[in-house]
Motif scaffolding. Sequence first.
Motif: not given
Length: 474
Positions: A92-95, A100-101, A108-113, A201-202
């Motif tokens: 979840a943190c990595v995605g 964000i960047v 963006a699609c990879i981040a959403r996956i 992150f929390i």
Amino acid sequence: MVEFGSAATMCIVMNVLNAMFFGYALIGISSAAYTLWRCLYDIADDTPNSNLLISVLFTIINVGGLPYGLFAGYVMNSLGRRRAVAMGATFACVGSGLSIVAHHYVIACIARIITGVGIGALGSTIPVYIQEMAPIGWVGTFQAIGGPCVPLTIFLGNVIGFIILGVDRDDTPKEYCILHSKQTLAWKNMQLLFPGFAISFIILILAMTHMPESTAWLATQDGGQGDEEEEDTLMAPKSPAKSPKSPGSPKPSVSGGMSELRTIPKQMMIGLAMGVAMQLTGINAVMFYAPRFLVLGGVKEPMLGSIYVMAWNLLTSLIALSLIDRMPRRVLLLSGLAVMAVALMVMHPIYNAIQAGELHSVWCFVLLFAVVAGFELGPGMLFGVIVNEVLPSALLATASPVIGMSMGTMAVLVTFVFPPMEFAMGSSVFFVFGGIACAVWSVLYVYLPETRGRSEEEILREIGSSGGGGWTSS
């Protein structure tokens, strides 16, 4: 007083944080992200190709989350609950961070996956952990306490998006893109997505430092010597605090693979029926239609109208939470579904009557708010509670994620099927959802037993008989 870091406290904290991340990352950002992402990724034109690309960007998160349900039981039983939560939070943190960047559509699609994998892992593991570690008599409340946090973060996400988009928020994406530079859009996107990253992150930090391991899982390790002190690192399960359940009561065994799900057909049917009640009764379609109803009701700003709906959603979820361990589950669920079914069945004729000037516009709010209230008092609040109570503990880690995956698949199905159905049928499409609500009400009336305050043996024994019984079976 329960110490911070104890099982009871962490059940609440993890459920709340998981619900907040789910609500914000999956739905809360949607209103503002729809405009920002169209501008950032050059898909602002109202063309079939651009509309398809933005739809894919929103729904592709399920590509990561849904398949995880097939492996969730194996992961939980191999790594333990604590490390499975930490793994999900890492994804979840990595995605979220990559979202964000991301300045390119494919990234963006990879981040959403990747984010979807995190949502799937957290959503599969935390309810199982709560079922195993929550104090006796409080399992229902502990399971449901995250419920109001989903509409809360959706509401906050809409408010944050409302503020971030600024005075041009109701412009079309193409108009909005002309008024703002890519640098400004990227800054707004970072502001919108950062809360989701912070929540994940929390969760990761708490899983690594404070979360006790499930005693049910520890009992299966090293010949059941799970209470021995172990090295306090993420790679070694953190020893649990004193179990919040009754002293001396044996922990359920944690076993069973996918092939064993065929031994519990009625429980799986109840779980799938709950998934149908959650997704195929059209709550997402109603939310899609909400701006049209609100415009008929005199609301001039669509985004502001969405905030009104989210506020009502939050209020009804809080009411539902206060009732969950005070009223029989069957009464709440069947009553909520009945309200939904009636409201859905009359939505088309009332919508047409308002358009024709035959009814006052206040009926827009009555119908919309009735569907939302019925959903929250029924399947919205009780899905996780009932599913985890009807499943045998030996198959909980395997069966619960599979049911969750099935529910998510239904959500994706509605996302893709509803627009063409609505185009072809107009508001009469709600007859379909109302019919489904009536059908699932009938199935649950027959087969779902009362689960509040009952032992696993009692519940399984009643499911094994002819059915759940009457309206207030207990």
